[in-house]
Scaffold this motif. Structure first.
Motif, short mmCIF file in Angstrom:
data_model
loop_
_atom_site.label_atom_id
_atom_site.label_comp_id
_atom_site.label_asym_id
_atom_site.label_seq_id
_atom_site.Cartn_x
_atom_site.Cartn_y
_atom_site.Cartn_z
N THR A 241 0.81 -1.22 0.00
CA THR A 241 0.00 0.00 0.00
C THR A 241 0.85 1.27 0.00
OG1 THR A 241 -0.17 -0.28 2.40
CG2 THR A 241 -2.02 -1.05 1.08
N ALA A 242 2.17 1.13 0.18
CA ALA A 242 3.03 2.32 0.14
C ALA A 242 2.89 2.99 -1.22
CB ALA A 242 4.48 1.92 0.41
N PRO A 243 2.74 4.33 -1.25
CA PRO A 243 2.63 5.02 -2.55
C PRO A 243 3.96 4.96 -3.30
CG PRO A 243 2.76 6.61 -0.73
CD PRO A 243 2.73 5.25 -0.10
N ARG A 244 3.88 4.67 -4.60
CA ARG A 244 5.10 4.55 -5.41
C ARG A 244 4.86 5.16 -6.79
NH1 ARG A 244 7.80 0.72 -2.48
NH2 ARG A 244 6.48 -0.80 -1.41
N ALA A 245 5.90 5.73 -7.33
CA ALA A 245 5.82 6.24 -8.70
C ALA A 245 6.09 5.10 -9.68
CB ALA A 245 6.85 7.35 -8.89
N GLY A 246 5.73 5.29 -10.94
CA GLY A 246 6.08 4.31 -11.98
C GLY A 246 5.00 3.28 -12.21
N GLY A 247 5.30 2.34 -13.11
CA GLY A 247 4.35 1.31 -13.50
C GLY A 247 4.39 0.12 -12.55
N ALA A 248 3.74 -0.96 -12.97
CA ALA A 248 3.59 -2.13 -12.12
C ALA A 248 4.94 -2.78 -11.81
CB ALA A 248 2.65 -3.14 -12.79
N ALA A 249 5.88 -2.76 -12.76
CA ALA A 249 7.18 -3.39 -12.52
C ALA A 249 7.96 -2.62 -11.46
CB ALA A 249 8.00 -3.46 -13.82
N GLU A 250 7.86 -1.28 -11.46
CA GLU A 250 8.53 -0.48 -10.44
C GLU A 250 7.86 -0.71 -9.08
OE1 GLU A 250 7.93 0.94 -13.57
OE2 GLU A 250 10.02 0.42 -13.94
N HIS A 251 6.53 -0.83 -9.12
CA HIS A 251 5.80 -1.12 -7.90
C HIS A 251 6.26 -2.47 -7.32
CE1 HIS A 251 2.38 -0.22 -5.28
NE2 HIS A 251 2.12 -1.51 -5.28
N LEU A 252 6.39 -3.46 -8.20
CA LEU A 252 6.84 -4.80 -7.78
C LEU A 252 8.25 -4.73 -7.19
CD1 LEU A 252 6.19 -7.85 -7.77
CD2 LEU A 252 7.12 -7.97 -10.09
N ALA A 253 9.13 -3.97 -7.85
CA ALA A 253 10.50 -3.83 -7.34
C ALA A 253 10.48 -3.19 -5.94
CB ALA A 253 11.33 -2.97 -8.30
N GLY A 254 9.60 -2.19 -5.76
CA GLY A 254 9.48 -1.54 -4.45
C GLY A 254 8.96 -2.49 -3.39
N VAL A 255 7.97 -3.32 -3.76
CA VAL A 255 7.41 -4.29 -2.81
C VAL A 255 8.49 -5.28 -2.37
CG1 VAL A 255 5.79 -6.24 -2.59
CG2 VAL A 255 5.01 -4.08 -3.62
N LEU A 256 9.25 -5.79 -3.34
CA LEU A 256 10.32 -6.75 -3.03
C LEU A 256 11.35 -6.12 -2.11
CD1 LEU A 256 11.21 -8.58 -6.36
CD2 LEU A 256 10.26 -9.57 -4.27
N HIS A 257 11.80 -4.93 -2.50
CA HIS A 257 12.80 -4.22 -1.70
C HIS A 257 12.31 -4.02 -0.27
CE1 HIS A 257 14.56 -0.59 0.04
NE2 HIS A 257 15.66 -0.86 -0.64
N ASP A 258 11.10 -3.48 -0.13
CA ASP A 258 10.59 -3.15 1.20
C ASP A 258 10.29 -4.43 2.01
OD1 ASP A 258 10.84 -0.62 0.30
OD2 ASP A 258 8.71 -0.10 0.36
N ALA A 259 9.93 -5.51 1.32
CA ALA A 259 9.66 -6.77 2.04
C ALA A 259 10.94 -7.32 2.66
CB ALA A 259 9.04 -7.81 1.09
N VAL A 260 12.08 -7.14 1.97
CA VAL A 260 13.36 -7.56 2.55
C VAL A 260 13.67 -6.72 3.80
CG1 VAL A 260 15.86 -7.75 2.18
CG2 VAL A 260 14.27 -8.40 0.35
N ILE A 261 13.39 -5.41 3.72
CA ILE A 261 13.63 -4.53 4.88
C ILE A 261 12.73 -4.96 6.05
CG2 ILE A 261 13.56 -2.15 5.72
CD1 ILE A 261 15.75 -2.60 3.65
N VAL A 262 11.46 -5.23 5.76
CA VAL A 262 10.54 -5.68 6.82
C VAL A 262 11.06 -6.98 7.44
CG1 VAL A 262 8.24 -6.68 7.25
CG2 VAL A 262 8.46 -4.56 5.94
N LEU A 263 11.47 -7.92 6.58
CA LEU A 263 11.99 -9.20 7.08
C LEU A 263 13.22 -8.98 7.96
CD1 LEU A 263 12.34 -12.54 5.26
CD2 LEU A 263 14.43 -11.49 6.14
N ALA A 264 14.10 -8.08 7.55
CA ALA A 264 15.32 -7.83 8.33
C ALA A 264 14.99 -7.18 9.67
CB ALA A 264 16.28 -6.95 7.53
N GLU A 265 14.03 -6.24 9.65
CA GLU A 265 13.71 -5.50 10.87
C GLU A 265 12.80 -6.28 11.81
OE1 GLU A 265 12.10 -1.78 9.58
OE2 GLU A 265 14.10 -0.88 9.29
N ARG A 266 12.00 -7.19 11.24
CA ARG A 266 11.06 -7.97 12.06
C ARG A 266 11.37 -9.46 11.92
NH1 ARG A 266 5.46 -4.37 11.05
NH2 ARG A 266 6.59 -2.40 10.98
N LEU A 267 12.67 -9.78 11.86
CA LEU A 267 13.12 -11.15 11.56
C LEU A 267 12.47 -12.21 12.46
CD1 LEU A 267 15.00 -12.85 9.77
CD2 LEU A 267 16.85 -12.39 11.37
#
Lengths: 199, 199
Positions: free
Chosen positions: A80-106
């Motif tokens: 749900t985080a707002p992101r610029a760009g198309g679906a592929a950029e959105h997907l890249a952002g989701v992947l990136h942020d999911a790794v951060i969430v995993l690292a912070e809430r391991l």
């Protein structure tokens, strides 16, 4: 700072606040298995009375639910985080942020990935995981429709492979290790979205 | 055909041969946990006497060792198979074949991925897994030196991400499902090596 690290009991006041107690309980669940940990054993390991435990949480299941919510809220937030760009950029952002969430809430994500649906709380968590996977699959499909993502791999399979890569990090990622979360997030996006092969 | 499917006991001869007994034991280990399964409980679940079990295997640990060897022999075989081309093609072949091994030896690989080093047999298996991971890391490094694989991702991290993707398949791949092993192997190589994004 994540709520994941067990808070050291303060000198002369061997107590936990709610977050600290939750973090300590999650560490015990991950070490011994949730099902195998009784409330008495948990209180013993935390060095508190059962009454102190029940002061913050009405049951072992409430501890589990709070931990799983913490992991799932973080993962769902990546969608749900707002992101610029198309679906592929959105997907890249989701992947990136999911790794951060995993690292912070391991610890909480580790617990989440072991849930098998043995109770109502676990089944609710599995439902949310399934909805998350479906949302990622839908995002892959949108990126395919936009021509930004290869269409010769089934969108649902692609979503599973992407999050298989992300989730596998719980097996070896350690916050104190040499690999920072930000570098790792970048590496995951690079390998999974852009591919390891040079273009 | 894999030795993974429990052999149905033949009519009027409720026995297992060695492979059948191993496959049936691995299924029980995956369901109930290796440590939590006693030899008596195992014999009970298989519908055989402990003597029948001991006819083929001298101990529970010998069963575990045979299952882990079967998984590891398959994975190591992907490294030694002769292949044409450079290091990147070799890497693609290893990834592809590892997915096939995982699909064909799913119960044994599942058991392998849960091993935590609680005994000599488990520690030997972990040593072999570590050597395998290092060999994949060295292969990534060779592919980087050849310019065929991006050099901005650490080779050891890349190897872990690649096999994180492969290993995550045990969470959802089912031989009876719609996704064939060959398609899946191709998808994994496509996503992990060439990337999901269109070039």
């Amino acid at each position: 700072m994540s709520t994941a690290e067990p808070l050291p009991a303060r000198r002369g006041r061997p107590g936990y606040d709610r977050d600290g107690m939750l973090a300590a309980a999650v560490a015990v669940f991950n070490e011994q298995g949730y099902d195998a940990t009784s409330v008495s054993a948990l209180a013993g390991r935390l060095g508190v009375s059962k009454a102190a435990l029940y002061h913050h949480f009405s049951s072992k299941e409430e501890l589990l639910g709070a931990a799983l919510d913490h992991a799932l809220d973080g993962l769902e937030g990546t969608l749900t985080a707002p992101r610029a760009g198309g679906a592929a950029e959105h997907l890249a952002g989701v992947l990136h942020d999911a790794v951060i969430v995993l690292a912070e809430r391991l610890p909480e994500v580790t617990l989440l990935l072991r849930v098998r649906g043995n109770s109502e709380v676990e089944r609710r968590a599995l439902d949310r995981r399934r909805a998350f996977d479906q949302a990622v699959g839908a995002l892959v499909q949108r990126a395919q429709a936009e021509g930004a993502v290869r269409a010769d791999v089934d969108a649902a399979v692609a979503a599973r492979l992407l999050f298989g890569t992300v989730n596998s990090l719980v097996e070896w990622y350690r916050p104190e290790g040499p690999e920072g979360a930000e570098t790792l997030a970048r590496d995951v996006v690079a390998v999974a979205l852009d591919g390891l092969r040079t273009r």
